[in-house]
Scaffold this active site. Structure first.
Site, PDB file in Angstrom:
ATOM      1  N   CYS A   4       0.809  -1.274  -0.150  1.00  0.00           N
ATOM      2  CA  CYS A   4      -0.071  -0.077  -0.011  1.00  0.00           C
ATOM      3  C   CYS A   4       0.778   1.301   0.012  1.00  0.00           C
ATOM      4  O   CYS A   4       1.757   1.729   0.891  1.00  0.00           O
ATOM      5  CB  CYS A   4      -0.811  -0.082   1.113  1.00  0.00           C
ATOM      6  N   ASP A  30      -0.713  16.252  -2.676  1.00  0.00           N
ATOM      7  CA  ASP A  30      -1.085  15.449  -3.663  1.00  0.00           C
ATOM      8  C   ASP A  30      -0.011  15.551  -4.851  1.00  0.00           C
ATOM      9  O   ASP A  30       0.367  16.693  -5.164  1.00  0.00           O
ATOM     10  CB  ASP A  30      -2.706  15.711  -4.352  1.00  0.00           C
ATOM     11  N   HIS A  46      -3.518   1.221   8.288  1.00  0.00           N
ATOM     12  CA  HIS A  46      -4.279   0.954   6.886  1.00  0.00           C
ATOM     13  C   HIS A  46      -5.843   0.710   7.296  1.00  0.00           C
ATOM     14  O   HIS A  46      -6.258  -0.319   8.024  1.00  0.00           O
ATOM     15  CB  HIS A  46      -3.635  -0.327   6.427  1.00  0.00           C
ATOM     16  N   ASN A  87     -13.274   9.795  -1.350  1.00  0.00           N
ATOM     17  CA  ASN A  87     -13.844   8.876  -2.334  1.00  0.00           C
ATOM     18  C   ASN A  87     -13.616   7.518  -1.790  1.00  0.00           C
ATOM     19  O   ASN A  87     -13.209   7.253  -0.805  1.00  0.00           O
ATOM     20  CB  ASN A  87     -12.879   9.052  -3.623  1.00  0.00           C
ATOM     21  N   GLY A  93     -14.513   6.618  -7.966  1.00  0.00           N
ATOM     22  CA  GLY A  93     -13.157   6.683  -8.609  1.00  0.00           C
ATOM     23  C   GLY A  93     -12.107   6.717  -7.596  1.00  0.00           C
ATOM     24  O   GLY A  93     -10.944   7.085  -7.845  1.00  0.00           O
ATOM     25  N   HIS A  98      -6.594   2.970   0.493  1.00  0.00           N
ATOM     26  CA  HIS A  98      -6.331   3.589   1.887  1.00  0.00           C
ATOM     27  C   HIS A  98      -6.961   4.998   2.244  1.00  0.00           C
ATOM     28  O   HIS A  98      -6.633   5.880   1.560  1.00  0.00           O
ATOM     29  CB  HIS A  98      -4.611   3.607   2.055  1.00  0.00           C
ATOM     30  N   HIS A 100      -8.331   8.407   2.888  1.00  0.00           N
ATOM     31  CA  HIS A 100      -7.874   9.477   2.939  1.00  0.00           C
ATOM     32  C   HIS A 100      -8.740  10.708   2.522  1.00  0.00           C
ATOM     33  O   HIS A 100      -9.448  10.495   1.695  1.00  0.00           O
ATOM     34  CB  HIS A 100      -6.710   9.661   1.867  1.00  0.00           C
ATOM     35  N   HIS A 102      -8.978  14.209   0.814  1.00  0.00           N
ATOM     36  CA  HIS A 102      -8.587  15.231  -0.099  1.00  0.00           C
ATOM     37  C   HIS A 102      -8.916  16.641   0.559  1.00  0.00           C
ATOM     38  O   HIS A 102     -10.088  16.964   1.019  1.00  0.00           O
ATOM     39  CB  HIS A 102      -9.166  15.281  -1.425  1.00  0.00           C
TER      40      HIS A 102
HETATM   41  P1  5GP Z   1      -8.361   8.680  -4.762  1.00  0.00           P
HETATM   42  O1  5GP Z   1      -8.715   8.762  -6.076  1.00  0.00           O
HETATM   43  O2  5GP Z   1      -7.888   7.298  -4.254  1.00  0.00           O
HETATM   44  O3  5GP Z   1      -9.481   9.592  -4.014  1.00  0.00           O
HETATM   45  O4  5GP Z   1      -6.965   9.792  -4.727  1.00  0.00           O
HETATM   46  C1  5GP Z   1      -5.848   9.393  -4.599  1.00  0.00           C
HETATM   47  C2  5GP Z   1      -5.036  10.669  -4.803  1.00  0.00           C
HETATM   48  O5  5GP Z   1      -3.683  10.259  -4.419  1.00  0.00           O
HETATM   49  C3  5GP Z   1      -4.720  11.140  -6.237  1.00  0.00           C
HETATM   50  O6  5GP Z   1      -5.223  12.443  -6.003  1.00  0.00           O
HETATM   51  C4  5GP Z   1      -3.310  11.035  -6.378  1.00  0.00           C
HETATM   52  O7  5GP Z   1      -3.073  12.100  -7.388  1.00  0.00           O
HETATM   53  C5  5GP Z   1      -2.782  10.779  -5.211  1.00  0.00           C
HETATM   54  N1  5GP Z   1      -1.437  10.024  -5.403  1.00  0.00           N
HETATM   55  C6  5GP Z   1      -1.464   8.716  -5.824  1.00  0.00           C
HETATM   56  N2  5GP Z   1      -0.432   8.084  -5.367  1.00  0.00           N
HETATM   57  C7  5GP Z   1       0.363   9.255  -4.557  1.00  0.00           C
HETATM   58  C8  5GP Z   1       1.846   9.283  -4.300  1.00  0.00           C
HETATM   59  O8  5GP Z   1       2.770   8.367  -4.269  1.00  0.00           O
HETATM   60  N3  5GP Z   1       2.071  10.782  -3.871  1.00  0.00           N
HETATM   61  C9  5GP Z   1       1.440  11.563  -3.666  1.00  0.00           C
HETATM   62  N4  5GP Z   1       1.859  12.635  -2.934  1.00  0.00           N
HETATM   63  N5  5GP Z   1       0.056  11.466  -3.946  1.00  0.00           N
HETATM   64  C10 5GP Z   1      -0.257  10.335  -4.500  1.00  0.00           C
HETATM   65 ZN    ZN Z   2      -2.527   1.460   3.628  1.00  0.00          ZN
END
Ligand code: 5GP
Ligand code: ZN
Length: 114
Positions: A4, A30, A46, A87, A93, A98, A100, A102
């Protein structure tokens, strides 16, 4: 969770600049920002998504709101406003499995989201 990416970042196995860190959470930028400010608040533990919130982890997850408030004040976007998004699952999407937040700020944000 060995594979992860957010476990690795949040627990210090991938070098990342943290805007905030305590025993439960990290906040960092991000990789693919959708606004002038686009941060991610990630728990060190996690947890896949809101679908996995339970009586145990809800105790510390509730503090994510305090952390968001603190970071918004530290960076000054508490005054101009911001959006928080979680999300959950396929239709949202969600890319990273894991949980989080935004945190988006620094411009007028459209509604409804796409
Ligand atoms: P989700 O679509 O799961 O809600 O958002 C995942 C977010 O994580 C995306 O906005 C993507 O740009 C960000 N992201 C994915 N991998 C990484 C990473 O390795 N480092 C950082 N800083 N952001 C990441
Ligand atoms: Zn995780």
């Amino acid at each position: 969770m060995k594979e992860c990416i957010f476990c690795k970042i949040a627990n210090g196995y991938l070098k990342t600049d943290f805007i905030f860190e305590d025993e439960n959470f990290v906040v960092f930028k991000d990789l693919n920002p959708q606004a002038p400010v686009h941060l991610l608040l990630v728990p060190k533990q996690h947890i896949v998504s809101i679908n996995d919130v339970d009586d145990e982890n809800k105790k510390f997850l509730a503090n994510s709101f305090v952390t968001i408030k603190h970071v918004s004040q530290k960076l000054g976007f508490d005054k101009t406003g911001y959006r928080t998004v979680i999300n959950t699952g396929k239709d949202s999407g969600q890319e990273v499995q894991h949980i989080h937040f935004h945190i988006l700020a620094g411009r007028k944000l459209g509604w409804p989201p796409g």
